[in-house]
Design a protein around this motif. Structure first.
Motif, short mmCIF file in Angstrom:
data_model
loop_
_atom_site.label_atom_id
_atom_site.label_comp_id
_atom_site.label_asym_id
_atom_site.label_seq_id
_atom_site.Cartn_x
_atom_site.Cartn_y
_atom_site.Cartn_z
N SER A 1 0.88 -1.16 0.11
CA SER A 1 0.11 0.02 0.00
C SER A 1 1.02 1.29 -0.06
CB SER A 1 -1.01 0.11 1.23
OG SER A 1 -1.80 -0.95 0.95
N ASP A 2 1.88 1.17 0.84
CA ASP A 2 2.79 2.33 0.90
C ASP A 2 3.73 2.59 -0.52
OD1 ASP A 2 2.62 2.67 3.57
OD2 ASP A 2 4.37 1.49 3.97
N VAL A 3 4.03 1.39 -1.04
CA VAL A 3 4.38 1.62 -2.51
C VAL A 3 3.60 1.96 -3.79
CG1 VAL A 3 5.47 0.08 -4.39
CG2 VAL A 3 6.27 -0.37 -1.99
N ALA A 4 2.16 1.68 -3.32
CA ALA A 4 1.18 2.13 -4.52
C ALA A 4 0.95 3.42 -4.29
CB ALA A 4 -0.23 1.37 -4.16
N GLU A 5 1.07 4.28 -2.92
CA GLU A 5 0.89 5.49 -2.90
C GLU A 5 1.99 6.31 -3.22
OE1 GLU A 5 0.82 8.53 0.95
OE2 GLU A 5 -0.17 6.54 1.22
N VAL A 6 3.38 5.86 -3.09
CA VAL A 6 4.52 6.35 -3.73
C VAL A 6 4.42 6.60 -5.14
CG1 VAL A 6 6.83 6.20 -4.06
CG2 VAL A 6 6.13 5.91 -1.60
N LEU A 7 4.05 5.45 -5.84
CA LEU A 7 4.03 5.26 -7.34
C LEU A 7 2.66 5.94 -7.98
CD1 LEU A 7 5.51 1.75 -7.81
CD2 LEU A 7 6.76 4.14 -8.07
N ASN A 8 1.77 6.34 -7.12
CA ASN A 8 0.35 6.60 -7.54
C ASN A 8 -0.41 5.73 -8.41
OD1 ASN A 8 -1.70 8.44 -7.30
ND2 ASN A 8 -1.05 9.69 -9.12
N ILE A 9 -0.17 4.37 -8.08
CA ILE A 9 -0.77 3.43 -8.45
C ILE A 9 -1.70 2.59 -7.73
CG2 ILE A 9 0.89 3.01 -10.61
CD1 ILE A 9 2.13 0.67 -8.99
N SER A 10 -2.39 1.51 -8.22
CA SER A 10 -3.30 0.87 -7.38
C SER A 10 -2.54 -0.18 -6.69
CB SER A 10 -4.60 0.17 -8.02
OG SER A 10 -4.09 -0.89 -8.98
N ALA A 11 -3.16 -0.69 -5.51
CA ALA A 11 -2.50 -1.83 -4.48
C ALA A 11 -2.49 -2.97 -5.84
CB ALA A 11 -3.38 -2.30 -3.51
N SER B 1 5.32 -10.14 -10.77
CA SER B 1 6.12 -10.47 -12.12
C SER B 1 7.57 -10.36 -11.97
CB SER B 1 5.58 -9.34 -13.05
OG SER B 1 6.16 -8.16 -12.71
N GLY B 2 8.15 -10.06 -10.64
CA GLY B 2 9.52 -9.79 -10.36
C GLY B 2 10.20 -8.54 -10.80
N GLU B 3 9.09 -7.69 -11.45
CA GLU B 3 9.78 -6.30 -11.93
C GLU B 3 9.95 -5.52 -10.82
OE1 GLU B 3 8.12 -3.17 -15.12
OE2 GLU B 3 6.72 -5.04 -14.78
N LEU B 4 9.49 -5.62 -9.60
CA LEU B 4 9.78 -4.92 -8.46
C LEU B 4 10.23 -6.03 -7.32
CD1 LEU B 4 10.05 -2.30 -6.53
CD2 LEU B 4 7.60 -2.62 -6.11
N THR B 5 11.39 -5.83 -6.81
CA THR B 5 12.06 -6.83 -5.89
C THR B 5 11.15 -6.81 -4.42
OG1 THR B 5 13.97 -6.88 -6.92
CG2 THR B 5 13.92 -7.88 -4.84
N GLN C 1 3.14 -11.58 4.57
CA GLN C 1 3.08 -10.33 3.92
C GLN C 1 4.14 -9.60 3.10
OE1 GLN C 1 1.44 -7.65 6.99
NE2 GLN C 1 -0.07 -9.08 7.58
N TRP C 2 3.84 -8.99 1.97
CA TRP C 2 4.99 -8.41 1.41
C TRP C 2 5.42 -7.21 1.84
CZ3 TRP C 2 6.80 -11.47 -2.49
CH2 TRP C 2 6.10 -12.21 -3.12
N ARG C 3 6.58 -6.85 1.54
CA ARG C 3 7.29 -6.00 2.19
C ARG C 3 8.54 -5.50 0.91
NH1 ARG C 3 3.75 -5.97 4.93
NH2 ARG C 3 3.73 -5.73 7.13
N VAL C 4 8.74 -4.09 0.47
CA VAL C 4 9.60 -3.78 -0.67
C VAL C 4 10.44 -2.60 0.32
CG1 VAL C 4 10.00 -2.29 -2.58
CG2 VAL C 4 7.88 -3.88 -2.49
N GLU C 5 11.76 -3.19 0.18
CA GLU C 5 12.78 -2.25 0.69
C GLU C 5 12.82 -0.90 -0.11
OE1 GLU C 5 17.22 -2.79 2.64
OE2 GLU C 5 16.52 -4.37 1.18
N ARG C 6 13.09 0.13 0.76
CA ARG C 6 12.93 1.34 -0.09
C ARG C 6 14.08 1.49 -1.06
NH1 ARG C 6 10.63 5.85 0.72
NH2 ARG C 6 9.35 5.39 2.64
N GLU C 7 15.24 0.92 -0.63
CA GLU C 7 16.33 0.81 -1.82
C GLU C 7 15.80 0.26 -3.07
OE1 GLU C 7 20.16 -0.38 -0.59
OE2 GLU C 7 20.16 1.01 1.21
N GLN C 8 15.21 -0.81 -3.05
CA GLN C 8 14.46 -1.65 -4.35
C GLN C 8 13.69 -0.70 -4.94
OE1 GLN C 8 15.60 -4.38 -5.36
NE2 GLN C 8 17.33 -4.51 -3.80
N LEU C 9 12.74 -0.04 -4.20
CA LEU C 9 11.81 0.84 -4.73
C LEU C 9 12.46 2.10 -5.41
CD1 LEU C 9 9.07 1.78 -5.48
CD2 LEU C 9 8.95 2.96 -3.26
#
Length: 78
Positions: A10-20, A29-33, A42-50
């Protein structure tokens, strides 16, 4: 949220302004680690990966623009 090492989808969606669901698709898809943690997986994305993903998208966009230059049509010039 700005100092957190890991972000929720949800945080990532907000940063990218896209849907969850779009964020989930990027991860699956592996496009975002991302990593799956906890008993509920639960999924987590490291800020550096984003940030790396965003940089890749800028590079891909620059390449696309270079390969597909904008040319005004004759109708646009009148």
């Amino acid at each position: 949220m700005t100092d957190a090492r890991f972000l929720t989808l949800s945080d990532v969606a907000e940063v990218l302004n896209i849907s969850a669901s779009q964020t989930y698709a990027l991860v699956r898809s592996g496009e975002l680690t991302a990593i799956k943690i906890g008993g509920r997986g639960q999924w987590r994305v490291e800020r550096e990966q984003l940030e790396a993903y965003i940089a890749r998208m800028y590079d891909q966009t620059r390449q696309f623009v270079a390969e597909h230059p904008f040319i005004e049509s004759a109708a646009d010039q009148t």
